[in-house]
Design a protein around this motif. Structure first.
Motif, PDB file in Angstrom:
ATOM      1  N   GLN A 178     -44.523 -10.417 -26.493  1.00 40.90           N
ATOM      2  CA  GLN A 178     -45.438 -11.385 -27.094  1.00 40.90           C
ATOM      3  C   GLN A 178     -46.795 -10.741 -27.366  1.00 40.90           C
ATOM      4  OE1 GLN A 178     -44.620 -14.505 -28.155  1.00 40.90           O
ATOM      5  NE2 GLN A 178     -42.532 -13.927 -27.559  1.00 40.90           N
ATOM      6  N   ASP A 179     -47.256  -9.923 -26.415  1.00 36.89           N
ATOM      7  CA  ASP A 179     -48.520  -9.208 -26.603  1.00 36.89           C
ATOM      8  C   ASP A 179     -48.439  -8.249 -27.789  1.00 36.89           C
ATOM      9  OD1 ASP A 179     -49.700 -10.477 -24.504  1.00 36.89           O
ATOM     10  OD2 ASP A 179     -49.626  -8.790 -23.106  1.00 36.89           O
ATOM     11  N   MET A 180     -47.291  -7.580 -27.897  1.00 36.32           N
ATOM     12  CA  MET A 180     -47.108  -6.625 -28.989  1.00 36.32           C
ATOM     13  C   MET A 180     -47.136  -7.326 -30.349  1.00 36.32           C
ATOM     14  SD  MET A 180     -44.115  -4.250 -27.296  1.00 36.32           S
ATOM     15  CE  MET A 180     -44.213  -2.813 -28.336  1.00 36.32           C
ATOM     16  N   THR A 181     -46.496  -8.494 -30.429  1.00 35.15           N
ATOM     17  CA  THR A 181     -46.474  -9.216 -31.710  1.00 35.15           C
ATOM     18  C   THR A 181     -47.866  -9.745 -32.064  1.00 35.15           C
ATOM     19  OG1 THR A 181     -45.777 -11.265 -30.587  1.00 35.15           O
ATOM     20  CG2 THR A 181     -44.051  -9.907 -31.544  1.00 35.15           C
ATOM     21  N   LYS A 182     -48.627 -10.160 -31.041  1.00 35.57           N
ATOM     22  CA  LYS A 182     -50.000 -10.632 -31.295  1.00 35.57           C
ATOM     23  C   LYS A 182     -50.856  -9.499 -31.842  1.00 35.57           C
ATOM     24  CE  LYS A 182     -50.007 -14.271 -27.810  1.00 35.57           C
ATOM     25  NZ  LYS A 182     -50.318 -14.568 -26.398  1.00 35.57           N
ATOM     26  N   GLN A 183     -50.710  -8.314 -31.217  1.00 35.92           N
ATOM     27  CA  GLN A 183     -51.465  -7.147 -31.685  1.00 35.92           C
ATOM     28  C   GLN A 183     -51.042  -6.777 -33.108  1.00 35.92           C
ATOM     29  OE1 GLN A 183     -51.614  -3.754 -28.944  1.00 35.92           O
ATOM     30  NE2 GLN A 183     -51.308  -5.158 -27.236  1.00 35.92           N
TER      31      GLN A 183
ATOM     32  N   VAL B  66     -42.697  -3.926 -35.608  1.00 35.21           N
ATOM     33  CA  VAL B  66     -42.691  -4.668 -34.335  1.00 35.21           C
ATOM     34  C   VAL B  66     -42.151  -6.084 -34.545  1.00 35.21           C
ATOM     35  CG1 VAL B  66     -44.169  -5.671 -32.541  1.00 35.21           C
ATOM     36  CG2 VAL B  66     -44.549  -3.318 -33.267  1.00 35.21           C
ATOM     37  N   LEU B  67     -42.577  -6.714 -35.642  1.00 33.30           N
ATOM     38  CA  LEU B  67     -42.138  -8.087 -35.924  1.00 33.30           C
ATOM     39  C   LEU B  67     -40.660  -8.126 -36.340  1.00 33.30           C
ATOM     40  CD1 LEU B  67     -45.293  -9.332 -37.863  1.00 33.30           C
ATOM     41  CD2 LEU B  67     -44.693  -9.796 -35.479  1.00 33.30           C
ATOM     42  N   GLU B  68     -40.164  -7.042 -36.915  1.00 33.98           N
ATOM     43  CA  GLU B  68     -38.756  -6.983 -37.337  1.00 33.98           C
ATOM     44  C   GLU B  68     -37.796  -6.945 -36.152  1.00 33.98           C
ATOM     45  OE1 GLU B  68     -38.564  -3.562 -39.828  1.00 33.98           O
ATOM     46  OE2 GLU B  68     -39.035  -4.666 -41.673  1.00 33.98           O
ATOM     47  N   TRP B  69     -38.276  -6.509 -34.994  1.00 32.89           N
ATOM     48  CA  TRP B  69     -37.387  -6.412 -33.827  1.00 32.89           C
ATOM     49  C   TRP B  69     -36.780  -7.755 -33.445  1.00 32.89           C
ATOM     50  CZ3 TRP B  69     -41.293  -3.268 -30.328  1.00 32.89           C
ATOM     51  CH2 TRP B  69     -41.506  -2.007 -30.933  1.00 32.89           C
ATOM     52  N   ARG B  70     -37.487  -8.835 -33.780  1.00 29.57           N
ATOM     53  CA  ARG B  70     -36.971 -10.165 -33.395  1.00 29.57           C
ATOM     54  C   ARG B  70     -35.968 -10.714 -34.399  1.00 29.57           C
ATOM     55  NH1 ARG B  70     -42.879 -13.036 -34.017  1.00 29.57           N
ATOM     56  NH2 ARG B  70     -43.002 -13.040 -36.275  1.00 29.57           N
TER      57      ARG B  70
ATOM     58  N   THR C 215     -50.894  -0.486 -15.845  1.00 29.52           N
ATOM     59  CA  THR C 215     -51.224  -0.977 -14.503  1.00 29.52           C
ATOM     60  C   THR C 215     -50.962  -2.469 -14.394  1.00 29.52           C
ATOM     61  OG1 THR C 215     -53.508  -1.181 -15.278  1.00 29.52           O
ATOM     62  CG2 THR C 215     -52.963   0.777 -14.027  1.00 29.52           C
ATOM     63  N   SER C 216     -51.018  -3.174 -15.514  1.00 25.77           N
ATOM     64  CA  SER C 216     -50.744  -4.612 -15.478  1.00 25.77           C
ATOM     65  C   SER C 216     -49.259  -4.894 -15.568  1.00 25.77           C
ATOM     66  CB  SER C 216     -51.455  -5.297 -16.645  1.00 25.77           C
ATOM     67  OG  SER C 216     -50.931  -4.827 -17.860  1.00 25.77           O
ATOM     68  N   GLY C 217     -48.449  -3.837 -15.737  1.00 28.14           N
ATOM     69  CA  GLY C 217     -47.003  -4.014 -15.851  1.00 28.14           C
ATOM     70  C   GLY C 217     -46.581  -4.364 -17.260  1.00 28.14           C
ATOM     71  N   LYS C 218     -47.543  -4.375 -18.205  1.00 29.70           N
ATOM     72  CA  LYS C 218     -47.210  -4.724 -19.574  1.00 29.70           C
ATOM     73  C   LYS C 218     -46.870  -3.470 -20.362  1.00 29.70           C
ATOM     74  CE  LYS C 218     -50.060  -8.853 -19.605  1.00 29.70           C
ATOM     75  NZ  LYS C 218     -51.221  -9.522 -20.158  1.00 29.70           N
TER      76      LYS C 218
ATOM     77  N   PRO D 265     -32.603 -11.450 -25.639  1.00 32.47           N
ATOM     78  CA  PRO D 265     -33.380 -12.699 -25.743  1.00 32.47           C
ATOM     79  C   PRO D 265     -34.534 -12.749 -24.735  1.00 32.47           C
ATOM     80  CG  PRO D 265     -31.026 -13.179 -25.754  1.00 32.47           C
ATOM     81  CD  PRO D 265     -31.171 -11.735 -25.377  1.00 32.47           C
ATOM     82  N   ARG D 266     -34.307 -12.208 -23.521  1.00 23.46           N
ATOM     83  CA  ARG D 266     -35.380 -12.199 -22.522  1.00 23.46           C
ATOM     84  C   ARG D 266     -36.501 -11.254 -22.940  1.00 23.46           C
ATOM     85  NH1 ARG D 266     -31.249 -12.196 -18.752  1.00 23.46           N
ATOM     86  NH2 ARG D 266     -31.615 -10.029 -18.141  1.00 23.46           N
ATOM     87  N   PHE D 267     -36.135 -10.143 -23.573  1.00 27.57           N
ATOM     88  CA  PHE D 267     -37.144  -9.203 -24.063  1.00 27.57           C
ATOM     89  C   PHE D 267     -38.044  -9.889 -25.088  1.00 27.57           C
ATOM     90  CE2 PHE D 267     -38.089  -6.220 -27.630  1.00 27.57           C
ATOM     91  CZ  PHE D 267     -39.053  -5.451 -26.998  1.00 27.57           C
ATOM     92  N   LEU D 268     -37.438 -10.645 -26.018  1.00 34.65           N
ATOM     93  CA  LEU D 268     -38.209 -11.325 -27.060  1.00 34.65           C
ATOM     94  C   LEU D 268     -39.155 -12.370 -26.480  1.00 34.65           C
ATOM     95  CD1 LEU D 268     -35.546 -11.870 -29.891  1.00 34.65           C
ATOM     96  CD2 LEU D 268     -37.198 -10.002 -29.646  1.00 34.65           C
TER      97      LEU D 268
END
Length: 203
Positions: free
Chosen positions: A186-191, A67-71, A50-53, A177-180
């Motif tokens: 960013q939320d996914m990497t924090k989690q 998740v961290l390897e994606w970057r 619902t937040s679009g995230k 690059p925009r995805f990263l």
């Protein structure tokens, strides 16, 4: 909409619309069509909260490390099933998911062994993504489009190679690059990082 009653709100609305440039009306119409397609299209396992995230799936084995390897590289992202899902969801917010869908269709196409199926699949992919004015036309140059068209006459598993490579480069240089940098990733990497810290604290 039309109205002959004096003072009717619809009359003012019609005059306002008439004053808009045709290009604005066409863009609005095109956006409405695309939104309609987006809302009625099967979600293929992707969802926007619902937040679009982006939502991490119920499978927590997206594993923090993955998740961290994606970057690290675009290849790392494409190798990950959940990475492709997350990237696809992001592209949908930019109305450019057809690039990844075309790339995935080409990957699937290469696995086709039957010559009969190869030809019919090739035509279907070309009509959906490559030909001029295709319903989900990808952004490739005229020369690549024509080379791909000629390749269809003797369809092989390599007939989309050039168009697929161009689309992949476009995603890697532009959308990736925009995805990263997106709030979603960013939320996914924090989690992922917090799960890593939590895991270490319990060992």
């Amino acid at each position: 909409m039309s109205c002959w009653v004096p003072g009717c709100p619809a009359l003012g609305m019609c005059r306002g619309l008439a004053a808009l440039p045709i290009t604005c009306l066409e863009r609005a119409k095109d956006l409405k069509t695309r939104l309609g397609i987006l809302l009625h299209k099967p979600e293929l396992g992707h969802r926007i909260g619902t937040s679009g995230k982006l939502q991490l799936g119920s499978r927590r084995r997206d594993s923090s490390r993955e998740v961290l390897e994606w970057r690290e590289s675009f290849d790392q992202l494409l190798k990950s099933k959940s990475g492709v899902t997350a990237f696809h969801t992001f592209l949908k917010t930019e109305f450019s998911e057809e690039n990844l869908d075309f790339w995935l269709a080409c990957e699937d196409f290469k696995k086709t062994r039957s010559k009969t199926k190869l030809a019919s699949k090739a035509n279907r992919i070309f009509e959906e993504f490559v030909q001029s004015e295709a319903p989900r036309e990808v952004n490739i140059d005229h020369e690549t489009r024509e080379i791909t068209r000629k390749n269809l006459s003797g369809a092989t598993s390599a007939c989309f190679n050039e168009a697929q490579a161009k689309t992949r480069t476009l995603m890697e240089k532009d959308s990736y690059p925009r995805f990263l940098k997106s709030a979603s990733y960013q939320d996914m990497t924090k989690q992922a990082a917090s799960r890593g810290v939590s895991k270490r604290s319990h060992t």
